[in-house]
Design an enzyme around this catalytic site. Structure first.
Site, PDB file in Angstrom:
ATOM      1  N   TYR A  33      38.053  23.455  38.736  1.00 37.59           N
ATOM      2  CA  TYR A  33      39.075  22.716  39.464  1.00 37.59           C
ATOM      3  C   TYR A  33      38.882  22.906  40.952  1.00 37.59           C
ATOM      4  CZ  TYR A  33      41.608  27.007  40.621  1.00 37.59           C
ATOM      5  OH  TYR A  33      41.951  28.232  41.139  1.00 37.59           O
ATOM      6  N   LYS A 146      34.779  28.215  40.377  1.00 33.61           N
ATOM      7  CA  LYS A 146      36.234  27.973  40.407  1.00 33.61           C
ATOM      8  C   LYS A 146      36.678  27.454  39.050  1.00 33.61           C
ATOM      9  CE  LYS A 146      39.704  26.354  43.738  1.00 33.61           C
ATOM     10  NZ  LYS A 146      40.475  27.580  43.810  1.00 33.61           N
ATOM     11  N   GLU A 179      39.156  40.450  47.083  1.00 33.03           N
ATOM     12  CA  GLU A 179      39.829  39.194  47.454  1.00 33.03           C
ATOM     13  C   GLU A 179      41.233  39.175  46.858  1.00 33.03           C
ATOM     14  OE1 GLU A 179      38.220  35.405  46.118  1.00 33.03           O
ATOM     15  OE2 GLU A 179      37.718  36.206  44.159  1.00 33.03           O
ATOM     16  N   LEU A 203      35.350  34.153  45.144  1.00 38.62           N
ATOM     17  CA  LEU A 203      35.233  32.706  45.329  1.00 38.62           C
ATOM     18  C   LEU A 203      34.781  32.412  46.770  1.00 38.62           C
ATOM     19  CD1 LEU A 203      35.944  30.034  43.736  1.00 38.62           C
ATOM     20  CD2 LEU A 203      37.854  29.884  45.333  1.00 38.62           C
TER      21      LEU A 203
END
Ligand code: PDD
Length: 279
Positions: A33, A146, A179, A203
């Site tokens: 996505y 993702k 993250e 990511l």
């Protein structure tokens, strides 16, 4: 007002938009996505978002029947048909619809859906900063993709919410705090920014890409290095970045106050630089 939702290039009113219960995104989290911001009718970083989806599709072997131009046109048509001026657009690509079997079903054709997300900006948070907690990173080893399989992120965000914090900062054994559950993470010490290097563990955020460009333009030194929990707690400034939050100061982590407990000067400069980019 009802939204128009795009499924495989066709537009449907929200109440009529349907996807099979056999869609592999639904059954296996077997999909990808993107979330992008629309500023004054323009999709920010659209090329970068599309390229990330295409490289994700390669990484998990989803054959793409749409070219990058087809994908761009679909996203732009959703923005235009829904008259999004300032908001968020979501699009999702799954391996397709097939009877349930783990291995790739040869008959499956990818499904692409795209629609506007409800977006509530919180400028007051960008002014005063947010609270975060450190949570164990329980995700898989392809966090650069993702994927719609967000269970590790969902559990971490919920744990943060239960503790009254707005973000979970993920600690991966052997690496440090790398993250956020839905954001990239940065610390500042003595005027130098540190953020985890790109790898399979984080990511490659589109906002991160632009934030690092702004830092370079402003001559703010950046080290792409891991840092641990102690370095995080002792940072002079901490901030996160994401499509929806842009550059967001973090002023408290667990029971520690970060720096002076308010957004620091480097974070402020990057926030201003980012605003300039999108205005
Ligand atoms: N999240 N890291 C993770 C784990 C993320 O889920 C996100 C984005 C980011 C920031 O990436 P970008 O700058 O491209 O938005 C970093 C999106 C917005 C979400 O899941 O809603």
């Amino acid at each position: 007002m009802s939204m128009l939702i795009c499924i495989n290039g066709q537009f449907y009113p929200e109440s009529e938009a349907q996807i099979s219960v056999y869609d592999r995104g639904f059954q296996f989290g077997d999909g990808l996505y993107e979330v992008a911001r629309v500023y004054s009718g323009q999709v920010f970083g659209l090329q970068e978002h599309l390229e990330r989806m295409i490289s994700g599709a390669k990484a998990i072997h989803i054959p793409l029947k749409w070219s990058i131009d087809d994908l761009r046109n679909i996203v732009l048509e959703v923005v235009q048909r829904n008259s999004i001026e300032d908001g968020l657009i979501y699009w999702q690509l799954t391996r397709g619809t097939a009877l349930r079997t783990h291995a790739f079903p040869p008959s499956a054709q990818p499904n692409l859906i795209a629609y506007p997300l409800v977006f509530t900006p919180h400028p007051e948070l960008a002014e005063k900063g947010i609270n975060a907690v450190v949570e164990p990173d329980q995700r898989w080893l392809m966090c650069n993709v993702k994927s719609t399989n967000l269970l590790g992120n969902v559990l971490a965000k919920e744990a943060a919410k239960q503790k009254g914090a707005q973000e979970a900062l993920l600690e991966r054994t052997g690496y440090g705090v790398i993250e956020g559950s839905s954001s990239n993470l940065y610390i500042v010490r003595d005027g130098t920014i540190r953020t985890a290097p790109l790898s399979n563990l984080i990511l490659p955020g589109i906002t991160r890409h632009f934030v690092l460009q702004i830092a370079e333009k402003l001559d703010i030194p950046v080290r792409k290095e891991y840092f641990d929990r102690t370095q995080l707690y002792n940072a002079h400034e901490v901030f996160i970045s994401s499509t929806s939050l842009e550059v967001m100061p973090v002023v408290q982590i667990d029971d520690r106050t970060i720096g002076a407990g308010k957004p620091g000067p480097i974070t402020r400069k990057l926030q201003a630089g980012f605003r300039q980019l999108v205005n």
